[in-house]
Design an enzyme around this catalytic site. Structure first.
Site, PDB file in Angstrom:
ATOM      1  NE  ARG A   1      -2.210  -0.575   3.548  1.00 41.19           N
ATOM      2  CZ  ARG A   1      -2.546   0.197   4.551  1.00 41.19           C
ATOM      3  NH1 ARG A   1      -3.651   0.891   4.497  1.00 41.19           N
ATOM      4  NH2 ARG A   1      -1.778   0.285   5.616  1.00 41.19           N
TER       5      ARG A   1
ATOM      6  CE  LYS B   1      26.200  -8.459  12.494  1.00 39.84           C
ATOM      7  NZ  LYS B   1      27.341  -9.279  12.229  1.00 39.84           N
TER       8      LYS B   1
ATOM      9  NE  ARG C   1       6.888   1.184   5.724  1.00 39.27           N
ATOM     10  CZ  ARG C   1       5.639   0.723   5.790  1.00 39.27           C
ATOM     11  NH1 ARG C   1       5.408  -0.519   6.142  1.00 39.27           N
ATOM     12  NH2 ARG C   1       4.631   1.520   5.510  1.00 39.27           N
TER      13      ARG C   1
ATOM     14  CG  HIS D   1       4.101   5.594   8.322  1.00 31.54           C
ATOM     15  ND1 HIS D   1       4.529   6.211   7.157  1.00 31.54           N
ATOM     16  CD2 HIS D   1       3.314   4.566   7.927  1.00 31.54           C
ATOM     17  CE1 HIS D   1       4.013   5.551   6.128  1.00 31.54           C
ATOM     18  NE2 HIS D   1       3.270   4.562   6.558  1.00 31.54           N
TER      19      HIS D   1
END
Lengths: 390, 212, 442
Positions: free
Chosen positions: A119, A147, A169, A197
């Site tokens: 989305r 890592k 994200r 966010h």
């Protein structure tokens, strides 16, 4: 046109981060970005100019804004500018037969998603494409557990590609902030771990404004897993900036220690808060937060049934809301537990709206970061601090 | 032109512009060193003349949509529509067309706040769209407006009306209706002030560094 | 061995004298000593302290030689004024056998920059399940006296009790890394206002304090001594104060970074500020300083924890916790404690030399550490210029790693020279490059 006003003078960087950085360190953070202020002949500058008086020599004391990492990166004027711009963009998109604007032609936006979110990624992709930016989708699966070399390597790769903005994200809190230190372009936080966010909060505020005509003075109740919610953190900060009164409602186990310092009230009693709420925002509660103790720690509440009884929004509770109140959900919903199916279906229209609004808000953010010579919003990440107690 | 204040003495009752500018917009003072090329009734007369020309060349405003380029172009479009209505009872829809997102000089400045775009309910398809702006200079704004307009629909034809043409075109663009030609040097600036926005009507010619 | 004459030095920052070092011992202390055939070092009225002793150093060898080796770590130690360090056991393989601790001890002796006293693991593989062969490590050439699973907590109360009892046989001590694991699942930073805003899982103070309280009670019950590593909270200081008031044999250390830095540095998400236990609040920092000043906290230990670049240039959550600290320790103590008048130089010598040496039992045997500046004592001394200041540059560090949280910070006082048993390991603030000369701790 009016004669030139001084460029935007902005509150010290320290007041813009959640808990304050070192003003001195932040002020010297990025010598390279302290570009001279261009004569403020455009309205964007005028709109952001009210935060304070400029320096006498006309230079902006703040390094130019570059990133949107936290809702706290936006001043009231900047947040309002984003919402106003989104509104105009929505109007233009609606009126236009062609859904594409030439504004960001030649700019490259990279969607860097270390965590699946169709989305959000689609929303950013559509926003960038509607502004004619080139979009590269870069999904780095599984990197959340590896890592950080991966993140830095990826950042350097993006740098070599000449990306103008990176929409990031990540499952770790702060990863976009790390990224911002390694790339020259703007970084937009599209959700990092349990941190923030900010574009979700912007679209929520946009939806509130659309539904209720304003954000200032609204009583907004945020219900659910505040502890793990990046949506809650960004909303609390942004709504506070925009002048709303936020109340957090959750079982005490799902509120962070330290929540008392947040610019929000806290209640454990949903029924007491609902009758005075203009907006109720239901947060998703993940099922792994309950049940027996395991590797990931101890449960936060005993059962879905008990959670639903105490904090779920069912028909009876929804009736306690004032007539004009709006129920929102960042989705995806857990029906039956946090929201009953009947209420959820009533909410759906808002969710549809939020999808459209999400594109407009993200277009606005990309335009204001990339549309000009210098970003009109955002912050630079502060340098490693230089202070102790003394 | 003289710089002496003049009282409006319109031939017809002028559209009454708001007596005071909207809140938050103090009357715009003349920039230091600038002088008025047109003011007060001069501006009203010029607007009236453009309105007459429009009526004449468009068969009484048939199928015309006036699309103003914010901020002052929008105000001018509304004035023109009002005068066309006053002269011949023509009902001419007006709208506004923000060209910011279509500009070719975006990267020279910080991103600008967007101005409203409003299309009249009848749309622009098949209509004669007259773009209205206060000053015609390089032509780049009009070029952007043509692009913006193309995204809104397909007008039968597009014309351009400006209050002032100051020359120095950088693109092959010309106006169909010109209120006043003002020869300028590149270093000079031209400011149009309108009662509704600035608290008074005037066209100011000023020194360098103040142009839009 | 040649003799050294240190002219115009102020032992413990007090009256200026000349000090002669001969054959690894302090031979003379007095005004206007004749030069004789001694090499002369002009002290320029600098402060002379006994060589510093670190109870808590990670040298990473064997296993992570890319982050640090005994050679590079002990160079950093000497530059920081240390003449002895305790090498923590969480290497790979873990220092849970006589073989590993002797290897580390030999590497230290061969490097020759300072004495290396290996710490033995309490449990096999640091797994917290089975006690390692503590007695064998104690009897080995490394003469291990400090045992610790540092990095992990000995959280099983029964096991902790047995370990505390068992080490009494050889005058050992268990150094506890106090962290209740069930309260710190996924913990990333101090739990409080800052962690709530940053969305980083909290490491609550109570997770440290609960273990300290339990272990103090256990130590009292079985009549053992207990050492607590890196206390970081005001509550821990209170608990230790209480335990000491009971007369229990409990000692504690504090790190330099916990004396100076606070948790709001995490707002940068720069993992250089990630450490375990985490940086705490300003109130905690103040309590730690007060505790160090009044002696509740026995000593300063660096918890020097070098990490390779890829383990630190990462997302906060993925980065390893730890900071380097050997070269900056004294400067931080001077800034936080000496400059504000909360510790005298004599007390600095106590907290950074005598006390840690005593806790680790390094003050005994043929070449003891942490001894006073007196004739006949081993010539382990460090000369400090208290008026100098320097700016920390990670690239200049002798450590193989760069993860200092003090980068860019200007620290007061500077180590000018370090002598290990009469032999200079540092002169003019630089390592003396010689093949090792001393016998080490034979």
């Amino acid at each position: 046109m009016r004669t030139a006003t001084r460029g935007p003078a902005t509150p010290p960087a320290a007041t813009r981060s959640p808990s304050g950085g070192d003003p001195a360190a932040a002020g010297t953070a990025t010598p390279g970005t302290a570009a001279p202020d261009t004569p403020a002949q455009d309205t964007a500058t005028r709109d952001t100019a009210s935060a304070g008086a400029g320096n006498a020599d006309g230079t902006d004391p703040r390094p130019m804004g570059r990133h949107l990492l936290s809702a706290a990166d936006l001043s009231l004027d900047e947040a309002t500018l984003v919402l106003d711009t989104a509104e105009e963009l929505a109007r233009v998109s609606q009126a236009a037969t062609v859904k594409k604007l030439p504004t960001l032609r030649g700019r490259t936006v990279v969607n860097l998603f270390f965590e699946d979110s169709t989305r959000t990624r689609t929303s950013f992709e559509l926003a960038a494409k509607r502004l004619s930016a080139d979009v590269i989708n870069f999904s780095a699966k599984g990197s959340s557990v590896s890592k950080g070399e991966t993140l830095k390597d990826t950042a350097l790769t993006l740098e070599a590609m000449g990306s103008d903005a990176v929409v990031c994200r990540h499952s770790w809190s702060g990863a976009p902030a790390n990224l911002a230190r390694w790339v020259r372009g703007s970084v937009v936080n599209a959700g990092d771990g349990t941190h923030e966010h900010p574009t979700q909060a912007l679209l929520d505020a946009y939806t509130m404004r659309q539904r209720l005509g304003r954000v200032e003075g609204l009583k907004v109740t945020i219900v659910g897993d505040v502890l793990h919610s990046r949506v809650a953190r960004s909303n609390v900060l942004l709504l506070h900036t925009l002048g709303a009164d936020v109340t957090l409602v959750a079982p005490p186990t799902l509120l962070p220690v330290g929540v008392g310092a947040w610019p929000a009230a806290v209640s454990y009693d949903l029924d007491a808060v609902l009758p005075t709420s203009d907006v109720v925002m239901m947060l998703r509660v993940q099922r792994e937060r309950m049940g027996p103790a395991g590797e990931r720690g101890t449960a936060y509440f005993p059962s879905a049934r008990e959670y639903a009884r105490r904090y779920g929004l069912d028909v009876r509770r929804a009736q306690a809301l004032p007539d004009r109140a709006v129920v929102m959900h960042p989705g995806p919903m857990v029906r039956g537990m946090e929201i009953s199916p009947e209420v959820a279906d009533g909410v759906r229209s808002t969710i549809q709206e939020q999808v459209a609004n999400g594109v407009s808000v993200r277009m606005a953010v990309l335009y204001l970061l990339l549309g000009g010579a210098q970003p009109a919003i955002g912050s630079v990440p502060s340098e490693p601090g230089r202070r102790g107690l003394s | 032109m003289t710089a002496t204040p003049s009282t409006p003495s319109p031939v017809l009752p002028a559209t009454p512009p708001p007596a005071t500018p909207p809140p938050g917009r103090p009357p715009t003072p003349a920039a230091p060193g600038s002088r008025a090329v047109l003011q007060g009734s001069d501006v009203l007369r010029v607007v009236d003349r453009i309105a007459h020309e429009l009526l004449e060349k468009t068969g009484g405003g048939q199928d015309v949509v006036l699309m103003g380029i914010p901020t002052r172009g929008t105000t001018l479009a509304r004035r023109l529509a009002a005068r066309m209505a006053a002269f011949e009872g023509a009902t001419v829809p007006t709208g506004s067309l923000d060209v910011t997102l279509y500009r070719d000089d975006l990267r020279l400045k910080r991103p600008r706040a967007l101005e409203p775009t409003a299309v009249p309910s009848g749309g622009v398809d098949g209509r004669l769209v007259v773009l209205v702006d206060d000053v015609l200079f390089s032509g780049r704004t009009v070029r952007a407006a043509l692009d913006a307009l193309a995204d809104l629909g397909r007008p039968r034809a597009v014309q351009l009306a400006v209050l002032v043409d100051r020359g120095h075109r950088e693109l092959p663009i010309r106006a169909d209706y010109v209120g006043k030609n003002i020869p300028t040097s590149l270093g000079e600036s031209v400011h149009v002030l309108l009662q509704e926005v600035d608290g008074r009507d005037a066209v100011l010619l000023g020194a360098a560094g103040e142009q839009r | 061995m040649s003799a050294w004459l240190l002219r115009d030095v102020r032992p413990y920052g007090e009256d200026a004298v000349d000090v002669r070092l001969v054959d690894g011992r302090i031979a003379e202390l007095g005004r206007d000593l004749p030069t004789g055939d001694s090499r002369v070092l002009d002290g320029a009225s600098g402060v002379l302290l006994p060589g510093l002793v670190d109870l808590h150093t990670h040298l990473r060898e064997p296993g992570r030689e890319d982050a640090e080796t005994v050679e590079t770590g002990t160079r950093a130690a000497a530059l920081g004024g240390f003449t002895a360090v305790h090498a923590m056991a969480n290497t790979d393989p873990v220092a849970d056998t006589a073989g590993v601790v002797e290897q580390v001890w030999r590497l230290g002796r061969d490097a020759g920059h300072c004495d290396v006293a290996p710490v033995g693991a309490v449990t096999i593989g640091l797994a917290g399940e089975t006690m390692a062969e503590l007695g064998t490590m104690a009897d080995s050439a490394a003469r291990v006296r400090v045992f610790s699973d540092d990095g992990r907590c000995v959280s099983d109360a029964g096991l902790m009790r047995r370990a505390l009892e068992y080490v009494k046989a050889f005058d050992g001590v268990v150094a506890q890394h106090a962290q209740e694991p069930r309260l710190t699942v996924g913990a990333q930073m101090n739990e409080g206002v800052v962690s709530s805003m940053l969305g980083l899982t909290g490491w609550p103070a109570v997770a440290e304090e609960a273990v300290i309280a339990r272990d103090c009670l256990l130590a009292a019950h079985v009549g053992s001594r207990l050492h607590v590593c890196h206390v970081s909270t005001a509550g821990s200081v209170e608990l230790v104060r209480w335990a000491k008031s009971k007369g229990w044999d409990v000692t504690v250390e504090v790190t330099p970074h916990h004396l100076l830095l606070t948790d709001d540095l995490a707002t940068t998400y720069d993992p250089v500020f990630k450490v375990n236990p985490p940086l705490r609040t300003a109130a905690d920092v103040e309590a730690l300083r007060a505790g160090l000043a009044d002696g509740t906290i026995d000593c300063v230990a660096t918890d020097h924890a070098p990490h390779a670049l890829e383990d630190k240039e990462a997302e906060w959550g993925a980065a390893l916790p730890g900071m380097t600290g050997l070269e900056t320790a004294l400067g931080v103590v001077v800034e936080t404690m000496v400059a504000p008048g909360r510790l005298t130089w004599r007390q600095v010598a106590q907290r950074l030399s005598a006390a840690p040496a005593r806790i680790g039992r390094l003050d005994e045997g043929p070449s003891p550490q942490g001894r006073p500046l007196a004739v006949g004592e081993p010539a382990n001394v460090v000369l400090v210029d208290p008026a100098a200041s320097w700016t920390v540059d990670p690239r200049q560090s002798a450590s193989r790693s760069r993860n200092t949280p003090f980068a860019g910070r200007t620290l007061p006082s500077r180590v000018v020279a370090t002598f290990l048993r009469g032999r200079p390991t540092v002169l003019d603030s630089a390592i003396v490059e010689t093949a090792h000369a001393g016998p080490g701790r034979a």
